[in-house]
Structure formats: C-alpha cells, structure tokens
Design a protein around this motif. Sequence first.
Motif, mmCIF file in Angstrom:
data_model
loop_
_atom_site.group_PDB
_atom_site.id
_atom_site.type_symbol
_atom_site.label_atom_id
_atom_site.label_comp_id
_atom_site.label_asym_id
_atom_site.label_seq_id
_atom_site.Cartn_x
_atom_site.Cartn_y
_atom_site.Cartn_z
ATOM 1 N N THR A 142 -18.729 32.449 -18.803
ATOM 2 C CA THR A 142 -18.746 33.921 -19.279
ATOM 3 C C THR A 142 -19.514 34.615 -19.906
ATOM 4 N N THR A 143 -19.127 36.076 -19.903
ATOM 5 C CA THR A 143 -20.030 37.476 -20.286
ATOM 6 C C THR A 143 -19.963 36.105 -22.828
ATOM 7 N N GLN A 144 -18.679 35.905 -22.451
ATOM 8 C CA GLN A 144 -19.095 36.101 -24.160
ATOM 9 C C GLN A 144 -19.943 34.860 -24.723
ATOM 10 N N GLN A 145 -18.897 33.777 -23.503
ATOM 11 C CA GLN A 145 -19.617 32.386 -24.238
ATOM 12 C C GLN A 145 -21.158 32.073 -24.108
ATOM 13 N N MET A 146 -21.630 32.986 -23.425
ATOM 14 C CA MET A 146 -22.928 33.725 -23.042
ATOM 15 C C MET A 146 -23.288 33.917 -24.724
ATOM 16 N N LYS A 147 -22.498 35.138 -24.992
ATOM 17 C CA LYS A 147 -23.033 35.634 -26.037
ATOM 18 C C LYS A 147 -23.271 34.806 -27.296
ATOM 19 N N ASN A 148 -22.214 34.056 -27.815
ATOM 20 C CA ASN A 148 -21.668 32.896 -28.397
ATOM 21 C C ASN A 148 -22.831 32.046 -28.380
ATOM 22 N N MET A 149 -22.989 31.021 -27.195
ATOM 23 C CA MET A 149 -24.445 31.153 -27.479
ATOM 24 C C MET A 149 -25.475 31.605 -28.063
ATOM 25 N N GLY A 150 -26.215 32.655 -27.976
ATOM 26 C CA GLY A 150 -27.069 33.266 -28.575
ATOM 27 C C GLY A 150 -26.854 34.111 -29.941
ATOM 28 N N GLU A 151 -25.758 33.619 -30.056
ATOM 29 C CA GLU A 151 -25.382 33.794 -31.779
ATOM 30 C C GLU A 151 -26.035 32.734 -32.456
ATOM 31 N N TRP A 152 -25.227 31.492 -31.268
ATOM 32 C CA TRP A 152 -25.950 29.912 -32.177
ATOM 33 C C TRP A 152 -27.467 30.125 -32.563
ATOM 34 N N ILE A 153 -27.979 30.200 -31.511
ATOM 35 C CA ILE A 153 -29.273 29.614 -31.255
ATOM 36 C C ILE A 153 -30.022 30.748 -32.055
ATOM 37 N N MET A 154 -30.011 32.273 -32.044
ATOM 38 C CA MET A 154 -30.707 32.836 -33.115
ATOM 39 C C MET A 154 -30.146 32.393 -34.657
ATOM 40 N N THR A 155 -29.278 32.484 -34.930
ATOM 41 C CA THR A 155 -28.636 31.969 -36.254
ATOM 42 C C THR A 155 -29.173 30.546 -36.836
ATOM 43 N N SER A 156 -28.479 29.573 -36.541
ATOM 44 C CA SER A 156 -29.072 28.207 -36.736
ATOM 45 C C SER A 156 -30.774 27.489 -36.080
ATOM 46 N N PHE A 192 -20.303 27.594 -37.182
ATOM 47 C CA PHE A 192 -20.219 26.203 -36.819
ATOM 48 C C PHE A 192 -18.702 26.259 -36.504
ATOM 49 N N ALA A 193 -18.024 26.539 -37.840
ATOM 50 C CA ALA A 193 -16.798 26.946 -37.635
ATOM 51 C C ALA A 193 -16.039 27.666 -37.172
ATOM 52 N N LYS A 194 -16.415 28.725 -37.008
ATOM 53 C CA LYS A 194 -15.979 30.019 -35.800
ATOM 54 C C LYS A 194 -16.260 29.675 -34.540
ATOM 55 N N MET A 195 -17.455 29.198 -34.282
ATOM 56 C CA MET A 195 -17.204 28.735 -32.519
ATOM 57 C C MET A 195 -16.546 27.481 -32.383
ATOM 58 N N MET A 196 -15.438 26.779 -32.885
ATOM 59 C CA MET A 196 -14.609 26.418 -32.739
ATOM 60 C C MET A 196 -13.516 26.393 -31.411
ATOM 61 N N SER A 197 -13.535 27.341 -32.010
ATOM 62 C CA SER A 197 -12.370 28.953 -30.946
ATOM 63 C C SER A 197 -13.552 28.521 -29.405
ATOM 64 N N ASP A 198 -14.726 28.043 -29.279
ATOM 65 C CA ASP A 198 -15.146 28.407 -28.275
ATOM 66 C C ASP A 198 -15.196 27.094 -27.938
ATOM 67 N N PRO A 199 -14.258 26.707 -26.304
ATOM 68 C CA PRO A 199 -14.527 25.482 -25.786
ATOM 69 C C PRO A 199 -15.459 24.343 -25.268
ATOM 70 N N VAL A 200 -16.816 26.154 -24.945
ATOM 71 C CA VAL A 200 -17.723 25.650 -24.127
ATOM 72 C C VAL A 200 -18.954 25.678 -25.579
ATOM 73 N N VAL A 201 -19.499 26.207 -26.208
ATOM 74 C CA VAL A 201 -20.283 27.091 -27.206
ATOM 75 C C VAL A 201 -19.689 25.373 -28.118
ATOM 76 N N ARG A 202 -18.401 24.837 -28.619
ATOM 77 C CA ARG A 202 -18.678 24.447 -29.897
ATOM 78 C C ARG A 202 -19.282 23.137 -29.564
ATOM 79 N N LYS A 203 -19.049 21.889 -28.088
ATOM 80 C CA LYS A 203 -19.967 20.949 -27.813
ATOM 81 C C LYS A 203 -20.867 21.208 -28.296
ATOM 82 N N VAL A 204 -21.928 22.442 -27.554
ATOM 83 C CA VAL A 204 -22.824 22.403 -28.469
ATOM 84 C C VAL A 204 -23.475 22.366 -30.021
ATOM 85 N N ALA A 205 -22.563 22.886 -30.328
ATOM 86 C CA ALA A 205 -22.577 23.374 -31.905
ATOM 87 C C ALA A 205 -22.462 21.490 -32.356
#
Length: 220
Positions: A142-156, A192-205
């Motif tokens: 989803t768009t939100q999952q894409m944004k979450n992944m982008g945030e993880w990529i940039m921050t990490s 990282f803790a925040k991404m645990m609520s996203d079932p898609v991005v948490r797998k990557v994180a």
Amino acid sequence: GLLQVRLSVGSSPPVTSSPESIPDISFSYRQNAIFSLSHPIKGLQVQGQALKAFFDKGGAERLMASIEIDPRRYQYEKMGVRFSDTHGPISAQEERFNSELLKKVPYWGKLYERTQMHASLFGNLARKAQADAFLATFPNATTQQMKNMGEWIMTSGGRPNMGQLEPAMNYLSLGLFAPKLTASRFMTPYLFAKMMSDPVVRKVAIRDMVGFVGTVGGGI
C-alpha cells in the motif's frame, strides 16, 4: 566568524567542517552500516560500483545520472527515498563532503571531489538497492507501507527526514560531525519499534537488524 564565512559562500560550509574526512571512504560504511552489514554481499557490490568515483569519473557520473532517469523514480519519490546530489543545495549533499571551497584547492580539491562522489554514489546505490528489493518483493504494498519502507531506508541509512529541523541541518554541520547521521542513531531504534505495527515493513526491518547484529557478533 565561521557562520559569516558560510553565509558569504552561500552553499558551502566552512573548510573546517570536513578536511579530516576527505580521504575516508569508511564514512559510507558507517552511514550505511545496517545495509552494509545486514547484506554484506550486496554491500560489497555497491562498494565496487561506488569506487568508480576514484578511478572512472565518467562511469561514476553515468551511474548517478542513471538513478535520475530510472523508470522507478516515481515509486522512489512515493516512498520518500531521497538521493544525494553532489551539485545540489547543502541539505541534498552528503553532509561530510559538501564544501565548495575545498573543491577549489589545487590537487586536494580533486581528491575531495572524488571522495564526495564516492559517498554520494555509495549512499544512492544502497538506498536504490533497498527500494528495488522492497518493490520486487512486495509489488502490492500500500501507499502507507511504501512510505514506511522509505522512512526505514532513509533513517537506518543515516539520512532521516528531520521535519521542521531540516533547514537547520545546513548550519549544524558547522562542527566536525554529521548531524543527520548522529540523529539517525537515536531515531532508528524508535523507528524499528514503530515498524512492528506494519506487517510488511517489519519483515524487512527485522531481517535487517538480525543480519546486522549477526554480522557484528560474528566479527567480534
């Protein structure tokens, strides 16, 4: 003072903010430590391409340009994945290598410019690799999952979005440190803790952090 020097140059931080890191290509590894150590083979591949900055300037510039015209560019922007620009404003450049003054110093300036290109190329290719892997693995995200992944990529990856503090990053780099990289070290555990609520991005994180800890632990 230093601030006056910076303002008079416009897009350049003072010379004192960067010289000690000029020949230091390890900055790219420190900035992108989670990516490099959780995906060591991919990290080495990215490093191999980034080293073109020192030995093949034309090839390095073509690699940088290829990111700009990549057909997935719209998706990168949708994710919030931003790429460094060696000729853009200070906030768009790698923060340890953004002095226009140093580029004008005979001989030393060439090394500085190539090191800046290496840092930008390594970071851009690392972010692109992560975004491409996500888009290929989760084409229906989803768009939100894409944004979450982008945030993880940039921050990490040491380049978090600082929100209202973003304009201040230009001036915080007056010291001998990289403010965004420093901030990212505090923000990544929270994210990282925040991404645990996203079932898609948490797998990557989780995969990234397990790989990072495993590589570090194995090295020790």
